[in-house]
Design a protein around this motif. Structure first.
Motif, PDB file in Angstrom:
ATOM      1  N   ASP A   1     135.957  39.721 103.162  1.00 28.52           N
ATOM      2  CA  ASP A   1     135.635  40.357 101.879  1.00 28.52           C
ATOM      3  C   ASP A   1     134.570  41.426 102.091  1.00 28.52           C
ATOM      4  O   ASP A   1     133.467  41.110 102.552  1.00 28.52           O
ATOM      5  CB  ASP A   1     135.131  39.270 100.908  1.00 28.52           C
TER       6      ASP A   1
ATOM      7  N   MET B   1     128.528  34.297  93.908  1.00 29.50           N
ATOM      8  CA  MET B   1     127.318  34.809  94.565  1.00 29.50           C
ATOM      9  C   MET B   1     126.155  34.494  93.635  1.00 29.50           C
ATOM     10  O   MET B   1     125.585  35.364  92.977  1.00 29.50           O
ATOM     11  CB  MET B   1     127.467  36.319  94.813  1.00 29.50           C
TER      12      MET B   1
ATOM     13  N   HIS C   1     140.718  38.031  92.913  1.00 33.22           N
ATOM     14  CA  HIS C   1     139.375  37.688  93.388  1.00 33.22           C
ATOM     15  C   HIS C   1     138.353  38.039  92.307  1.00 33.22           C
ATOM     16  O   HIS C   1     138.289  39.183  91.855  1.00 33.22           O
ATOM     17  CB  HIS C   1     139.108  38.473  94.680  1.00 33.22           C
TER      18      HIS C   1
ATOM     19  N   HIS D   1     134.589  33.872  93.651  1.00 37.90           N
ATOM     20  CA  HIS D   1     133.579  34.008  94.706  1.00 37.90           C
ATOM     21  C   HIS D   1     132.208  33.976  94.026  1.00 37.90           C
ATOM     22  O   HIS D   1     131.806  34.950  93.392  1.00 37.90           O
ATOM     23  CB  HIS D   1     133.821  35.346  95.441  1.00 37.90           C
TER      24      HIS D   1
ATOM     25  N   ASP E   1     134.431  38.124  91.359  1.00 37.24           N
ATOM     26  CA  ASP E   1     133.076  38.084  91.905  1.00 37.24           C
ATOM     27  C   ASP E   1     132.070  37.726  90.820  1.00 37.24           C
ATOM     28  O   ASP E   1     131.847  38.493  89.888  1.00 37.24           O
ATOM     29  CB  ASP E   1     132.720  39.453  92.496  1.00 37.24           C
TER      30      ASP E   1
HETATM   31 FE   LIG Z   1     133.847  38.879  96.719  1.00 35.74          FE
END
Ligand SMILES: [Fe+2]
Ligand SMILES: O=C(CO)[C@H](O)[C@H](O)COP(=O)(O)O
Length: 227
Positions: A172, A65, A30, A63, A32
């Motif tokens: 998450d 953001m 994963h 992911h 970020d």
């Molecule tokens: Fe995340």
């Protein structure tokens, strides 16, 4: 079956390739991506994802953001991500974006912040390969799991079953050996864990322990039995 995705947010950024291989048994890594606008933190971008995808066999679960995912998400697919998650709060055209991610060859995933309900997005679910329910406010690792998200996980699993979808349901934030069973019981089947994996003495063993707990719970969970 549960999938365990260690989050490299809690890894040593100066040794990313090594840290990636320290969790060889993981399903996905994963990643970020934070832009200091959508969330008050800054991490990494396309060039690092590109290098990381060459440094590990484990597929990358990015992911995002970030603001303007409509512009950036396709670049993460080109950089080698196997799954790209955008936040619905930031996307201008989530359906078009999900279709573009899929057309470029990656799994399309949409994330909801804790205060964003699932109900307005029920009709979008067939456009997605995964839905991510944040169980902390996005921006930082090591935060406490928000128990108040459990009803949303449960309602989302009901919608997935109602429509007969193969959609994965990811959680998450604050996922650990003490919270993973609650998430799995509520309906999650993909688990991101940062500090619980990279904060452990043996990250690969931490992945195995999380998987055992999640699989045990899913095996007897009502939502999985009726599946
Ligand atoms: Fe995340
Ligand atoms: O998206 C995230 C934060 O915004 C991270 O993936 C998440 O917080 C993982 O860290 P931890 O398991 O320590 O909570």
């Amino acid at each position: 079956m549960a999938q365990i995705n260690p989050s490299i947010l809690s890894a040593d950024f100066a040794r990313l390739a090594e840290e990636a291989t320290a969790v060889e048994g993981a399903d996905w890594l994963h990643v970020d991506v934070m832009d200091n606008h959508f969330v008050p933190n800054l991490t990494l971008g396309v060039p690092i994802v590109e290098s990381l995808s060459r440094a590990t066999e484990t597929p990358l679960d990015c992911h995002l953001m970030i603001e303007d995912p409509d512009r950036w998400a396709p670049q993460y697919v080109e950089a080698g991500a196997g799954s790209v998650t955008f936040h619905v709060e930031a996307a201008a055209a989530p359906v078009r974006l999900a279709r573009e991610i899929r057309a470029k060859g990656a799994r399309a995933s949409m994330a909801l912040k804790p205060a964003t309900p699932i109900e307005p997005y029920e009709d979008l679910l067939p456009e997605l390969d995964m839905l991510l329910i944040m169980t902390v406010e996005p921006g930082f690792g090591g935060q406490a799991f928000l128990d108040i998200m459990l009803p949303k996980i449960r309602r989302t699993r009901e919608l997935i079953s109602k429509h007969g979808l193969e959609l994965w349901l990811q959680v998450d934030g604050g996922v650990s050996e003490s919270t993973i069973e609650r998430c799995a019981e509520a309906g999650a089947d993909v688990f991101v864990a940062g500090s619980a994996v990279y904060g452990a003495n043996d990250p690969a063993e931490a992945v195995r322990a999380l998987r055992t707990k999640a699989d045990g719970t899913i095996a007897s969970a009502a939502w999985a039995c009726n599946h």
